[in-house]
Write a protein that holds these residues in place. Structure first.
Motif, PDB file in Angstrom:
ATOM      1  N   VAL A 281      -9.652   9.820   0.026  1.00 35.16           N
ATOM      2  CA  VAL A 281     -10.081   9.980   1.410  1.00 35.16           C
ATOM      3  C   VAL A 281     -10.000  11.442   1.829  1.00 35.16           C
ATOM      4  N   ALA A 282     -11.064  11.937   2.467  1.00 34.98           N
ATOM      5  CA  ALA A 282     -11.092  13.309   2.999  1.00 34.98           C
ATOM      6  C   ALA A 282     -10.244  13.388   4.265  1.00 34.98           C
ATOM      7  N   ALA A 283      -9.926  14.605   4.667  1.00 38.37           N
ATOM      8  CA  ALA A 283      -9.092  14.827   5.857  1.00 38.37           C
ATOM      9  C   ALA A 283      -9.707  14.224   7.117  1.00 38.37           C
ATOM     10  N   ASP A 284     -11.031  14.096   7.162  1.00 42.61           N
ATOM     11  CA  ASP A 284     -11.687  13.521   8.339  1.00 42.61           C
ATOM     12  C   ASP A 284     -11.733  11.991   8.306  1.00 42.61           C
TER      13      ASP A 284
ATOM     14  N   SER B 105      -4.230  12.261 -14.001  1.00 45.38           N
ATOM     15  CA  SER B 105      -3.204  11.210 -14.033  1.00 45.38           C
ATOM     16  C   SER B 105      -2.007  11.535 -13.161  1.00 45.38           C
ATOM     17  N   ALA B 106      -1.772  12.809 -12.890  1.00 45.65           N
ATOM     18  CA  ALA B 106      -0.672  13.206 -12.003  1.00 45.65           C
ATOM     19  C   ALA B 106      -1.080  14.476 -11.282  1.00 45.65           C
ATOM     20  N   TRP B 107      -0.876  14.513  -9.983  1.00 46.62           N
ATOM     21  CA  TRP B 107      -1.264  15.662  -9.177  1.00 46.62           C
ATOM     22  C   TRP B 107      -0.125  16.638  -8.987  1.00 46.62           C
ATOM     23  N   ASP B 108       1.006  16.336  -9.592  1.00 44.24           N
ATOM     24  CA  ASP B 108       2.134  17.268  -9.565  1.00 44.24           C
ATOM     25  C   ASP B 108       2.418  17.681 -11.007  1.00 44.24           C
ATOM     26  N   GLU B 109       3.582  18.247 -11.256  1.00 42.29           N
ATOM     27  CA  GLU B 109       3.878  18.706 -12.615  1.00 42.29           C
ATOM     28  C   GLU B 109       4.182  17.566 -13.571  1.00 42.29           C
ATOM     29  N   GLY B 110       4.342  16.350 -13.053  1.00 43.97           N
ATOM     30  CA  GLY B 110       4.640  15.198 -13.893  1.00 43.97           C
ATOM     31  C   GLY B 110       6.129  15.102 -14.183  1.00 43.97           C
ATOM     32  N   PRO B 111       6.547  13.956 -14.694  1.00 49.08           N
ATOM     33  CA  PRO B 111       7.976  13.761 -14.945  1.00 49.08           C
ATOM     34  C   PRO B 111       8.435  14.456 -16.224  1.00 49.08           C
ATOM     35  N   ALA B 112       9.742  14.704 -16.274  1.00 45.84           N
ATOM     36  CA  ALA B 112      10.354  15.190 -17.512  1.00 45.84           C
ATOM     37  C   ALA B 112      10.343  14.039 -18.522  1.00 45.84           C
ATOM     38  N   GLU B 113      10.644  14.353 -19.756  1.00 43.16           N
ATOM     39  CA  GLU B 113      10.588  13.338 -20.810  1.00 43.16           C
ATOM     40  C   GLU B 113      11.445  12.118 -20.485  1.00 43.16           C
TER      41      GLU B 113
ATOM     42  N   LEU C  33      -7.739  15.995  -0.059  1.00 37.88           N
ATOM     43  CA  LEU C  33      -7.787  14.558  -0.313  1.00 37.88           C
ATOM     44  C   LEU C  33      -6.430  13.885  -0.169  1.00 37.88           C
ATOM     45  N   THR C  34      -6.490  12.639   0.254  1.00 36.11           N
ATOM     46  CA  THR C  34      -5.364  11.721   0.218  1.00 36.11           C
ATOM     47  C   THR C  34      -5.790  10.548  -0.650  1.00 36.11           C
TER      48      THR C  34
ATOM     49  N   GLU D 180       0.829  -1.208   0.000  1.00 36.84           N
ATOM     50  CA  GLU D 180       0.000   0.000   0.000  1.00 36.84           C
ATOM     51  C   GLU D 180       0.861   1.254   0.000  1.00 36.84           C
ATOM     52  N   SER D 181       0.295   2.300  -0.568  1.00 34.41           N
ATOM     53  CA  SER D 181       0.946   3.607  -0.526  1.00 34.41           C
ATOM     54  C   SER D 181      -0.136   4.662  -0.344  1.00 34.41           C
ATOM     55  N   ALA D 182       0.279   5.816   0.109  1.00 32.43           N
ATOM     56  CA  ALA D 182      -0.651   6.932   0.266  1.00 32.43           C
ATOM     57  C   ALA D 182       0.097   8.214  -0.056  1.00 32.43           C
ATOM     58  N   HIS D 183      -0.597   9.116  -0.719  1.00 34.64           N
ATOM     59  CA  HIS D 183       0.000  10.433  -0.917  1.00 34.64           C
ATOM     60  C   HIS D 183      -1.084  11.497  -0.912  1.00 34.64           C
ATOM     61  N   GLU D 184      -0.684  12.647  -0.403  1.00 31.06           N
ATOM     62  CA  GLU D 184      -1.589  13.785  -0.308  1.00 31.06           C
ATOM     63  C   GLU D 184      -1.789  14.374  -1.700  1.00 31.06           C
ATOM     64  N   LEU D 185      -3.038  14.592  -2.066  1.00 34.52           N
ATOM     65  CA  LEU D 185      -3.332  15.197  -3.364  1.00 34.52           C
ATOM     66  C   LEU D 185      -3.496  16.700  -3.255  1.00 34.52           C
ATOM     67  N   GLY D 186      -3.785  17.172  -2.060  1.00 30.64           N
ATOM     68  CA  GLY D 186      -4.016  18.591  -1.866  1.00 30.64           C
ATOM     69  C   GLY D 186      -5.505  18.886  -1.796  1.00 30.64           C
ATOM     70  N   THR D 187      -5.811  20.146  -1.937  1.00 26.21           N
ATOM     71  CA  THR D 187      -7.190  20.604  -1.817  1.00 26.21           C
ATOM     72  C   THR D 187      -7.814  20.758  -3.195  1.00 26.21           C
TER      73      THR D 187
END
Length: 166
Positions: free
Chosen positions: A149-152, A70-78, A120-121, A18-25
Motif C-alpha cells: 500500500v502506498a502512503a496515500d 524476503s526481508a526489508w531489514d538486515e534479516g536475522p542472525a543465524e 510502501l506499507t 492481520e499485521s502491517a509494517h512499513e517497508l520504506g521508500t
C-alpha cells in the motif's frame, strides 16, 4: 512430527490475524539494482526521462520487485533461522517444531505501477489453511494475503502466497 488435524487446528487459530509494517521508500537505486539482477533491459526501469514520457513520475519497479524481497531489514542472525533457513519470527505462534516449511507458490495481482520514491506499507493476513495429502503424506497448505500500500492508501499490488507445512 507429522502434520495432522491437531496441527491444522492450531494453525487455523491465526486465520484473520492481520499485521502491517512499513517497508520504506522504493528508491531508483533499488529498482535499477533489481532490474539488473534479473536481467531486465526495459528502459522503464532505468531511464527517468523515458519513464516520464510514458506518463510515470520516475522509473518504475519491475512488477515483482516488492514480492521478491524476503526481508526489508538486515534479516536475522543465524540463531534466528530454522534449519530449513526460514526465519523463526516468520512463523511466530505456529506449531512448526519438527515440521518442514516450504514455499508453495504465489499469485500476484498488479493494481498500479510502483515508481521510485513510493513509500510502501505491507499489510498481511493469514487467510486460510487446509490439510491435503501429497505423495509423501499429509501437507498443510497455508495461504497468506499481502497488500502493498502506498502512503496515500492506494493498494498497488496484492499477492497470495502459499506455505506448505509437512
Amino acid at each position: 512430527m507429522a502434520v495432522d488435524d491437531t496441527v491444522l487446528e492450531a494453525v487455523r487459530t491465526r486465520i484473520g490475524t492481520e499485521s502491517a509494517h512499513e517497508l520504506g521508500t522504493i528508491t531508483a537505486l533499488m529498482i535499477r539494482r533489481y532490474a539488473r539482477a534479473i536481467g531486465e533491459s526495459n528502459p522503464l526501469y532505468y531511464d527517468t526521462e523515458f519513464a516520464r514520457g510514458c506518463g510515470h513520475p520516475d522509473i518504475i519497479a519491475p512488477p515483482n520487485l516488492v514480492t521478491a524481497v524476503s526481508a526489508w531489514d538486515e534479516g536475522p542472525a543465524e540463531d534466528g533461522l530454522r534449519s530449513d533457513g526460514v526465519p523463526t519470527a516468520a512463523l511466530q505462534d505456529l506449531p512448526t517444531e519438527g515440521v518442514r516449511v516450504m514455499g508453495g507458490g504465489e499469485d500476484i495481482e498488479f493494481h498500479a505501477p510502483i515508481p521510485a520514491g513510493t513509500t510502501l506499507t505491507e499489510r498481511s493476513a493469514m487467510v486460510g489453511a487446509e490439510l491435503t495429502h501429497g505423495s509423501k503424506g499429509p501437507v498443510i497448505v497455508v495461504r497468506y494475503r499481502h497488500e502493498f500500500v502506498a502512503a496515500d492508501g492506494r493498494v498497488l499490488l496484492t499477492s497470495t502466497r502459499k506455505v506448505l507445512l509437512r
